[in-house]
Design a protein around this motif. Structure first.
Motif, PDB file in Angstrom:
ATOM      1  N   LEU A  67      17.152  68.313  99.548  1.00 49.99           N
ATOM      2  CA  LEU A  67      18.320  69.144  99.260  1.00 49.99           C
ATOM      3  C   LEU A  67      17.913  70.444  99.791  1.00 49.99           C
ATOM      4  O   LEU A  67      16.744  71.076 100.184  1.00 49.99           O
ATOM      5  N   ASP A  68      19.082  71.129 100.098  1.00 54.25           N
ATOM      6  CA  ASP A  68      18.896  72.484 100.771  1.00 54.25           C
ATOM      7  C   ASP A  68      19.071  73.523  99.982  1.00 54.25           C
ATOM      8  O   ASP A  68      20.260  73.910  99.303  1.00 54.25           O
ATOM      9  N   LEU A  69      18.110  74.176  99.862  1.00 51.96           N
ATOM     10  CA  LEU A  69      17.928  75.608  99.001  1.00 51.96           C
ATOM     11  C   LEU A  69      18.783  76.628  99.120  1.00 51.96           C
ATOM     12  O   LEU A  69      19.100  77.757  98.801  1.00 51.96           O
ATOM     13  N   ARG A  70      19.243  76.688 100.623  1.00 53.42           N
ATOM     14  CA  ARG A  70      20.105  77.471 101.206  1.00 53.42           C
ATOM     15  C   ARG A  70      21.251  77.775 100.471  1.00 53.42           C
ATOM     16  O   ARG A  70      21.761  79.004 100.524  1.00 53.42           O
ATOM     17  N   ALA A  71      21.710  76.985  99.625  1.00 55.39           N
ATOM     18  CA  ALA A  71      22.996  76.961  98.845  1.00 55.39           C
ATOM     19  C   ALA A  71      22.864  77.994  97.708  1.00 55.39           C
ATOM     20  O   ALA A  71      23.890  78.580  97.384  1.00 55.39           O
ATOM     21  N   LEU A  72      21.594  78.289  97.488  1.00 52.98           N
ATOM     22  CA  LEU A  72      21.564  79.471  96.435  1.00 52.98           C
ATOM     23  C   LEU A  72      21.518  80.887  97.204  1.00 52.98           C
ATOM     24  O   LEU A  72      21.667  82.036  96.397  1.00 52.98           O
ATOM     25  N   ASP A  73      21.649  80.899  98.438  1.00 51.43           N
ATOM     26  CA  ASP A  73      21.464  82.359  99.061  1.00 51.43           C
ATOM     27  C   ASP A  73      22.674  83.156  98.500  1.00 51.43           C
ATOM     28  O   ASP A  73      22.405  84.471  98.321  1.00 51.43           O
ATOM     29  N   PRO A  74      24.000  82.713  98.323  1.00 59.56           N
ATOM     30  CA  PRO A  74      24.908  83.601  98.127  1.00 59.56           C
ATOM     31  C   PRO A  74      24.518  84.262  96.633  1.00 59.56           C
ATOM     32  O   PRO A  74      24.817  85.485  96.251  1.00 59.56           O
ATOM     33  N   HIS A  75      23.972  83.568  95.815  1.00 62.79           N
ATOM     34  CA  HIS A  75      23.668  83.969  94.443  1.00 62.79           C
ATOM     35  C   HIS A  75      22.546  85.003  94.586  1.00 62.79           C
ATOM     36  O   HIS A  75      22.687  86.084  93.743  1.00 62.79           O
ATOM     37  N   PHE A  76      21.412  85.059  95.419  1.00 67.90           N
ATOM     38  CA  PHE A  76      20.508  85.943  95.715  1.00 67.90           C
ATOM     39  C   PHE A  76      21.352  87.106  96.136  1.00 67.90           C
ATOM     40  O   PHE A  76      20.898  88.306  96.028  1.00 67.90           O
ATOM     41  N   GLU A  77      21.993  86.991  97.131  1.00 64.74           N
ATOM     42  CA  GLU A  77      22.707  87.988  97.933  1.00 64.74           C
ATOM     43  C   GLU A  77      23.494  88.975  97.045  1.00 64.74           C
ATOM     44  O   GLU A  77      23.304  90.090  96.749  1.00 64.74           O
ATOM     45  N   ARG A  78      24.163  88.144  95.952  1.00 63.55           N
ATOM     46  CA  ARG A  78      25.035  89.051  95.101  1.00 63.55           C
ATOM     47  C   ARG A  78      24.013  89.600  93.931  1.00 63.55           C
ATOM     48  O   ARG A  78      24.128  91.045  93.458  1.00 63.55           O
ATOM     49  N   ALA A  79      22.813  88.977  93.732  1.00 61.21           N
ATOM     50  CA  ALA A  79      21.949  89.452  92.353  1.00 61.21           C
ATOM     51  C   ALA A  79      21.005  90.547  93.115  1.00 61.21           C
ATOM     52  O   ALA A  79      20.817  91.632  92.219  1.00 61.21           O
ATOM     53  N   PHE A  80      20.724  90.464  94.401  1.00 63.81           N
ATOM     54  CA  PHE A  80      19.608  91.242  94.838  1.00 63.81           C
ATOM     55  C   PHE A  80      20.028  92.065  95.942  1.00 63.81           C
ATOM     56  O   PHE A  80      19.213  92.782  96.291  1.00 63.81           O
ATOM     57  N   GLY A  81      21.317  91.880  96.339  1.00 59.35           N
ATOM     58  CA  GLY A  81      21.730  92.659  97.684  1.00 59.35           C
ATOM     59  C   GLY A  81      20.995  91.733  98.978  1.00 59.35           C
ATOM     60  O   GLY A  81      20.959  92.718  99.823  1.00 59.35           O
ATOM     61  N   ASP A  82      20.288  90.792  98.841  1.00 59.17           N
ATOM     62  CA  ASP A  82      19.317  90.298 100.034  1.00 59.17           C
ATOM     63  C   ASP A  82      19.387  88.799  99.795  1.00 59.17           C
ATOM     64  O   ASP A  82      18.408  88.620  98.866  1.00 59.17           O
ATOM     65  N   ILE A 136      21.695  81.104  89.592  1.00 61.94           N
ATOM     66  CA  ILE A 136      20.378  80.524  90.405  1.00 61.94           C
ATOM     67  C   ILE A 136      19.730  79.418  89.575  1.00 61.94           C
ATOM     68  O   ILE A 136      19.737  78.332  90.520  1.00 61.94           O
ATOM     69  N   LEU A 137      19.411  79.571  88.485  1.00 61.06           N
ATOM     70  CA  LEU A 137      18.525  78.443  88.088  1.00 61.06           C
ATOM     71  C   LEU A 137      19.539  77.265  87.695  1.00 61.06           C
ATOM     72  O   LEU A 137      19.044  75.941  87.929  1.00 61.06           O
ATOM     73  N   GLN A 138      20.692  77.282  87.404  1.00 55.65           N
ATOM     74  CA  GLN A 138      21.859  76.078  87.309  1.00 55.65           C
ATOM     75  C   GLN A 138      21.968  75.580  88.614  1.00 55.65           C
ATOM     76  O   GLN A 138      21.938  74.425  89.018  1.00 55.65           O
ATOM     77  N   GLY A 139      22.014  76.671  89.503  1.00 59.94           N
ATOM     78  CA  GLY A 139      22.342  76.093  90.957  1.00 59.94           C
ATOM     79  C   GLY A 139      21.197  75.135  91.610  1.00 59.94           C
ATOM     80  O   GLY A 139      21.587  74.383  92.423  1.00 59.94           O
ATOM     81  N   MET A 140      20.142  75.303  90.941  1.00 55.12           N
ATOM     82  CA  MET A 140      19.036  74.116  91.544  1.00 55.12           C
ATOM     83  C   MET A 140      19.217  72.727  91.285  1.00 55.12           C
ATOM     84  O   MET A 140      18.984  71.910  92.047  1.00 55.12           O
ATOM     85  N   ARG A 141      20.270  72.731  90.131  1.00 52.83           N
ATOM     86  CA  ARG A 141      20.689  71.170  89.933  1.00 52.83           C
ATOM     87  C   ARG A 141      21.650  70.633  90.658  1.00 52.83           C
ATOM     88  O   ARG A 141      22.341  69.516  90.598  1.00 52.83           O
ATOM     89  N   LYS A 142      22.310  71.588  91.478  1.00 52.03           N
ATOM     90  CA  LYS A 142      23.461  71.314  92.126  1.00 52.03           C
ATOM     91  C   LYS A 142      23.611  71.580  93.759  1.00 52.03           C
ATOM     92  O   LYS A 142      24.520  72.139  94.354  1.00 52.03           O
ATOM     93  N   LEU A 143      22.162  71.218  94.450  1.00 51.63           N
ATOM     94  CA  LEU A 143      22.241  71.417  95.769  1.00 51.63           C
ATOM     95  C   LEU A 143      22.731  70.381  96.568  1.00 51.63           C
ATOM     96  O   LEU A 143      22.509  69.368  96.107  1.00 51.63           O
ATOM     97  N   PRO A 144      23.155  70.842  97.678  1.00 50.92           N
ATOM     98  CA  PRO A 144      23.775  69.828  98.669  1.00 50.92           C
ATOM     99  C   PRO A 144      22.358  69.231  99.527  1.00 50.92           C
ATOM    100  O   PRO A 144      21.471  69.739  99.831  1.00 50.92           O
ATOM    101  N   PRO A 145      22.738  67.836  99.773  1.00 56.47           N
ATOM    102  CA  PRO A 145      21.618  67.302 100.799  1.00 56.47           C
ATOM    103  C   PRO A 145      21.797  68.024 102.086  1.00 56.47           C
ATOM    104  O   PRO A 145      22.980  68.455 102.548  1.00 56.47           O
ATOM    105  N   HIS A 146      20.464  67.942 102.917  1.00 62.49           N
ATOM    106  CA  HIS A 146      20.742  68.581 104.489  1.00 62.49           C
ATOM    107  C   HIS A 146      21.640  67.365 104.998  1.00 62.49           C
ATOM    108  O   HIS A 146      21.601  66.139 104.731  1.00 62.49           O
ATOM    109  N   PRO A 147      22.077  67.884 106.179  1.00 64.08           N
ATOM    110  CA  PRO A 147      23.148  66.928 106.741  1.00 64.08           C
ATOM    111  C   PRO A 147      22.530  65.652 107.298  1.00 64.08           C
ATOM    112  O   PRO A 147      23.177  64.887 107.542  1.00 64.08           O
ATOM    113  N   ASP A 148      21.271  65.688 107.583  1.00 65.93           N
ATOM    114  CA  ASP A 148      20.674  64.585 108.190  1.00 65.93           C
ATOM    115  C   ASP A 148      20.116  63.254 107.284  1.00 65.93           C
ATOM    116  O   ASP A 148      19.769  62.477 107.561  1.00 65.93           O
ATOM    117  N   VAL A 149      20.018  63.828 105.956  1.00 61.94           N
ATOM    118  CA  VAL A 149      19.741  62.892 104.829  1.00 61.94           C
ATOM    119  C   VAL A 149      20.311  61.653 104.728  1.00 61.94           C
ATOM    120  O   VAL A 149      19.567  60.524 104.633  1.00 61.94           O
TER     121      VAL A 149
END
Lengths: 224, 224
Positions: A14-29, A83-96
Motif C-alpha cells: 500500500l502507498d503511504l503517499r496517499a497521506l501526503d495531502p493530509h500532512f501538507e494541510r496539517a504541517f504545510g509540508d 491521517i490516522l484513519q487514512g492509514m486504513r484506506k491506502l491504495p495499492p501501488h500500481p504494480d501490486v
C-alpha cells in the motif's frame, strides 16, 4: 514445496503517499509524512528493545503528537483523524495487483504479515481490493512483539504449519528484511522509491524494482 | 549515598548542530543532519533487535551512505570525512560546563556512557574540554550491545560496583531514558530544542530545559 509468500503491507503493498495531502494541510509540508513514519518506527523498535509492548495504532497516534510538538504545530482533531484513519484506506501501488495475480496463478500460497493490528490489516486489505489474493492476514499484534523481532515471523510459520525456511518475507523495508532473515525466512526486497537496503545486513536473494520484477525472480527461485 | 550521574554524550553534552555546515555543503540542506542521525539510530536499533552487532562508527558511516543514496547525492570523500570526523570534534552545549561544575562541586560522582566506541568517546570528551569532570568514560561497545538495550547500563553499574538503582542516566533522548528506566536506573531528561519525551514510556523523575535546571533538580532529589 515452493515457499509461502508472506507480504508486508504498509509501503510494500500500500502507498503511504496517499497521506501526503493530509500532512501538507496539517504541517504545510508533505515531507513530514516520512518524519512521522520514521518516529513511529523508532518508538516501535524502542518498545521492542525495552519489552514495553504497545499496539502499532497507539504508537502511530503518539508519534504524530510527538512530531507536532517537535515542530510547534497544533494539530486539529480533523487533521489527526484524517491521517490516522487514512492509514486504513491506502491504495495499492500500481504494480501490486498484477504481481499478486501472477504469483497466485503460478500456484503459490500468499499471506500478509503486518505490524498493524489484525482489525486494521483486514480493513486495509479489503479497502485496497486485495482480499482475494491472500489466504490469511497475520498481525504481529497477536504475539505482542513487533517486527523485526523474530516472534511474528515464527508465528506465521507456526500457524501455517511449515518450517520457517518454507516462508519468504516480501517487503520494501530493509529492517523487515533483516528481521525475517534473522528469524530464518527467505526474503525479497522491493526497491520502492526512496527505499534502500542496509549494507550492514545480509542481502536478500531476491531484489527487484517492483512486484513485477520481484514476482519473476521469486518464480525462478522456486523453480516454477 | 547519592546516585552516580551517568551522562549520555552525543546531543546531551555535545552539540551536533556543529555538523550542519557540512550537511549544508554536501546535501544543500542542513536538515539532512537530523535524517542522518535518525537513520543511524534506526540501524542501531535493528542491529540490536536482530542480534547483529556493529560498532556505532560503522553504523554512522553506513547511514550516511544510505541517506546519500536515498537522496541521489554523490558524497565526495571530503564531505564524508568532514561529517564523520566532525563527530569527534563537537562543542559542548553552552550550559554543560557550568552544570557539570555544579554537580561535581556538590560532591557527586560523574561518568559518561555513550554508544560511540571508547576511543571516539575519549576523543570527544577531551576535545570538548570536559575531561576533568568525569571519573570514567564508558562505551556500550565494550559489551557489544547498544543503548537502549539493558546491558550497557548494567555494565556501568557493575564496573562502578554499585547497584543499578544507584545510577542516574542523564540524556536528551527519549529512547535512552526508556532504556535506562527499563534497566533499573533513575533518569533525568534534558529538554533540548526539538527533543520530546515519548508519552508511551515511563516518565523520568527529573526533567529540565538545560543542565542548569536538571542539575538543580538532581541535587534536590539527592537531598544535597
Amino acid at each position: 514445496m515452493p515457499r509461502i509468500c508472506v507480504f508486508d503491507v504498509n509501503e510494500t503493498l500500500l502507498d503511504l503517499r496517499a497521506l501526503d495531502p493530509h500532512f501538507e494541510r496539517a504541517f504545510g509540508d508533505a515531507h513530514v509524512r516520512q518524519a512521522w513514519f520514521s518516529q513511529l518506527l523508532q518508538t516501535a523498535f524502542v518498545s521492542t528493545i525495552t519489552d514495553n509492548y504497545k499496539d502499532f495504532g497507539t504508537i502511530g497516534a503518539t508519534a504524530l503528537d510527538m512530531i507536532a510538538t517537535r515542530r510547534g504545530v497544533t494539530l486539529s482533531q480533523q487533521d489527526r483523524t484524517s491521517i490516522l484513519q487514512g492509514m486504513r484506506k491506502l491504495p495499492p501501488h500500481p504494480d501490486v495487483r498484477d504481481g499478486l495475480e501472477r504469483l497466485r496463478n503460478a500456484g503459490l500460497r500468499l499471506v500478509t504479515l503486518t505490524n498493524s493490528t489484525e482489525q486494521v490489516a483486514q480493513e486495509q486489505i479489503k479497502h485496497a481490493g486485495l482480499s482475494e489474493y491472500f489466504e490469511r492476514i497475520f498481525s504481529a499484534d497477536t504475539v505482542r512483539r513487533l517486527k523485526p523481532a523474530p516472534e511474528p515471523y515464527r508465528m506465521v510459520a507456526g500457524r501455517l504449519g511449515v518450517d520457517i525456511g518454507q516462508t519468504r518475507l516480501i517487503a520494501a523495508h530493509s529492517w523487515d528484511i533483516a528481521g525475517a532473515l534473522h528469524a530464518g525466512c527467505a526474503t525479497a526486497f522491493i526497491h520502492r522509491t526512496g527505499m534502500v537496503l542496509d549494507p550492514l545486513f545480509e542481502r536478500p536473494d531476491v531484489v527487484g524494482a517492483d512486484l513485477h520484477e520481484v514476482a519473476d525472480r521469486i518464480l525462478e527461485k522456486e523453480g516454477m
